[in-house]
Enzyme design. Structure first.
Site, PDB file in Angstrom:
ATOM      1  N   THR A   1     -76.361-118.632  37.418  1.00  0.00           N
ATOM      2  CA  THR A   1     -75.396-119.236  36.513  1.00  0.00           C
ATOM      3  C   THR A   1     -75.936-119.443  35.102  1.00  0.00           C
ATOM      4  OG1 THR A   1     -74.596-120.452  38.432  1.00  0.00           O
ATOM      5  CG2 THR A   1     -73.760-121.151  36.323  1.00  0.00           C
TER       6      THR A   1
ATOM      7  N   ARG B   1     -66.421-114.758  48.311  1.00  0.00           N
ATOM      8  CA  ARG B   1     -66.930-116.126  48.217  1.00  0.00           C
ATOM      9  C   ARG B   1     -66.822-116.659  46.792  1.00  0.00           C
ATOM     10  NH1 ARG B   1     -71.312-118.587  45.002  1.00  0.00           N
ATOM     11  NH2 ARG B   1     -72.063-120.432  46.089  1.00  0.00           N
ATOM     12  N   ILE B   2     -66.259-117.856  46.688  1.00  0.00           N
ATOM     13  CA  ILE B   2     -66.145-118.521  45.390  1.00  0.00           C
ATOM     14  C   ILE B   2     -67.095-119.715  45.401  1.00  0.00           C
ATOM     15  CG2 ILE B   2     -64.588-119.921  43.959  1.00  0.00           C
ATOM     16  CD1 ILE B   2     -62.309-118.010  44.788  1.00  0.00           C
ATOM     17  N   GLY B   3     -67.813-119.911  44.296  1.00  0.00           N
ATOM     18  CA  GLY B   3     -68.765-121.008  44.185  1.00  0.00           C
ATOM     19  C   GLY B   3     -68.228-122.124  43.308  1.00  0.00           C
ATOM     20  N   ASP B   4     -69.130-122.887  42.732  1.00  0.00           N
ATOM     21  CA  ASP B   4     -68.720-124.072  41.967  1.00  0.00           C
ATOM     22  C   ASP B   4     -68.260-123.760  40.547  1.00  0.00           C
ATOM     23  OD1 ASP B   4     -71.305-124.936  39.955  1.00  0.00           O
ATOM     24  OD2 ASP B   4     -71.724-123.578  41.609  1.00  0.00           O
TER      25      ASP B   4
ATOM     26  N   THR C   1     -75.337-126.102  37.584  1.00  0.00           N
ATOM     27  CA  THR C   1     -75.911-124.895  38.156  1.00  0.00           C
ATOM     28  C   THR C   1     -76.735-125.274  39.377  1.00  0.00           C
ATOM     29  OG1 THR C   1     -77.584-123.175  37.805  1.00  0.00           O
ATOM     30  CG2 THR C   1     -77.779-125.134  36.421  1.00  0.00           C
ATOM     31  N   GLY C   2     -76.868-124.314  40.288  1.00  0.00           N
ATOM     32  CA  GLY C   2     -77.658-124.574  41.482  1.00  0.00           C
ATOM     33  C   GLY C   2     -76.940-124.048  42.700  1.00  0.00           C
TER      34      GLY C   2
ATOM     35  N   GLY D   1     -74.032-123.740  44.810  1.00  0.00           N
ATOM     36  CA  GLY D   1     -72.605-123.955  44.557  1.00  0.00           C
ATOM     37  C   GLY D   1     -71.927-124.877  45.544  1.00  0.00           C
TER      38      GLY D   1
END
Lengths: 312, 320
Positions: B187, B215-218, B237-238, B240
């Protein structure tokens, strides 16, 4: 501590809704509430209860989820759902489903069978097949009422969220139905929330709303469980579901006070929510003309309503 | 009130032993992107324009996990996501599942400004990009040799690379990449405030190495990876999934507002509430404060304020 459950079938229901549209939905709410009550009385975990109830709502063709989902601008179905467990804060979400009979169950499988939280579109559909969940032709979900809603929206040149447009579809409230949800707490304080929707009439293909956005349309932690409904974009901006819990925690106020406070912070005529707390409180506020809702608590109270006073 | 800007290139298990050939290009990238942002703020551009510009630069830089240089899905494809938010209006835009758009952050901004929606994904987002005439390329444009290698290692280790509990002293050649932290980058983001208190945030990513397709993250989840209101602008960041559960970006602003504490205290508070080793964030407040806390080994980051202060760092103290 006592168990409590609340169910919604969408916010945004003008008072002129005719009986032939109102009665099946009231009956649906009653049926789904009864299913949830029985499950809680049988001491099922709230996560199982909310999934079960939302599956029933998805199967009911008069609510905008599963069968009966509204259509995209291309006349297709793109469903989304999410589920969250308050104690563990595990959650699952899906978007862009077109063939999965019960999106909320797929969301639960994402939560339990993958290292992820959220799967969408082709990837979500592929996962559904790997998991062997029930899938059907997209036409299964499409109802004549929704074909008509899409036609009206396209003739009016709008995505149907605009309450300022006077017209028949909006006047009898059909253009606005959106989203189903369930929140529940058992008598040990375990909380869960689940939400499911077809989205907004005439939405752009690929449009994602608040329902699968954890903290917007769905949220649960050790304090409360929340499911929101209304104009997805306003709910996302307002981080509605998360704010209910955050206010309880950081300002130390009750669920009922919080629910009213949150309603005041979103634009009028955009939002409704249902929430239960770990101690069995229930809140069902809304700032739209109405919200299909029902609730029950262990002490025997139950309610099914569409209008009546907001911020209730 | 003066202007302030912060940028990040990903938080994670970035070991102190990161070799120069991996560290220097990223430091140089951060320095350059910071300078682009500073120049834009000095020229009195609106923070929304500033964060978009800076994130475009970070997307174009092949050593960060966004745009070119995005990590790969389990099938070796690229699925990028991005999000942008304006603190004053709270308008926002997000995209996911983008595979051919050179600058996903700009597509997110167009969703915000040219549609009645906030969030478009996959085929719908790609179609919109073409409607809008955005620059698109073959997916291969985004794929770098390092990321092909990262995917191979992750698949050999049979994990989605976010697992910091894996001991890096394993007896296999793939350790080299894990040990030097390359597998953990994730990110990019930028937050900025001008001297009128206008705030904005933008975040962009390729996601997680070996993630499931779809897949969807944060990053595109408003309130998780990205959030701005009248009080502050945040980019996280990190890991998700931890950032989503922790509603990290929203919580920084909520804690400031509902507990009445400073940005630095709020940011540290929020990072302490997520599991160790999972998250970092950058944030600026309407009064020009900056916070860049992280509970991972490191976070590629940089910041500057109008009074002349500037910083580029990877490790150092946490909750800074």
């Amino acid at each position: 501590m006592r168990w409590a459950i609340a169910v919604h079938g969408g916010a945004g229901v003008p008072p002129s809704l005719p009986p032939e549209k109102r009665l099946p939905r009231e009956a649906g709410l009653r049926h789904c509430l009864d299913v949830g009550i029985a499950a809680l009385q049988a001491r099922n975990h709230p996560l199982d209860v909310v999934e079960l109830v939302v599956r029933e709502l998805e199967n009911h063709p008069y609510f905008n989820a599963g069968r009966g989902s509204v259509l995209t601008s291309r006349g297709t179905i793109e469903m989304e759902a999410s589920i969250m467990d308050g104690k563990t804060m595990k959650c699952g979400a899906v978007s862009g489903l077109s063939t999965v009979v019960n999106p909320v169950s797929l969301a639960r499988l994402v939560m339990e069978k993958t290292p992820h939280i959220y799967l969408a579109f082709d990837g979500a559909e592929a996962f559904a097949r790997e998991q062997g969940v029930e899938t059907v032709e997209m036409s299964h979900f499409i109802t004549p009422g929704n074909i008509e809603r899409l036609k009206q929206a396209q003739e009016a040149g709008r995505v149907q969220i605009d309450h300022t447009q006077p017209d028949d579809a909006v006047a009898d409230g059909d253009g606005r139905i959106g989203t189903v949800g369930c929140v529940a707490v058992d008598n040990e304080g375990n909380l869960a929330a689940a939400t499911s929707t077809g989205g907004m009439v005439n939405k752009m293909v690929g449009r994602i709303g608040d329902t699968p956005v954890i903290g917007a349309g769905t949220y649960a932690n050790h304090l409360c469980a929340v499911s929101a409904t209304g104009i997805g974009e306003a709910i996302i901006r307002g981080t509605v579901a998360r704010d209910v819990a955050a206010l309880m925690e950081f300002k130390g106020i009750s669920l009922e006070e919080v629910a009213a406070y949150v309603m005041d912070r979103v634009p009028p005529d955009t939002t409704g929510l249902i929430a239960v707390s770990s101690t069995g409180e229930v809140a069902m506020p809304f700032n739209t003309p109405g919200m299909f809702r029902a609730c029950a608590t262990e002490d025997g109270y139950s309610e099914i309503a569409i209008w009546d006073s907001p911020s209730k």
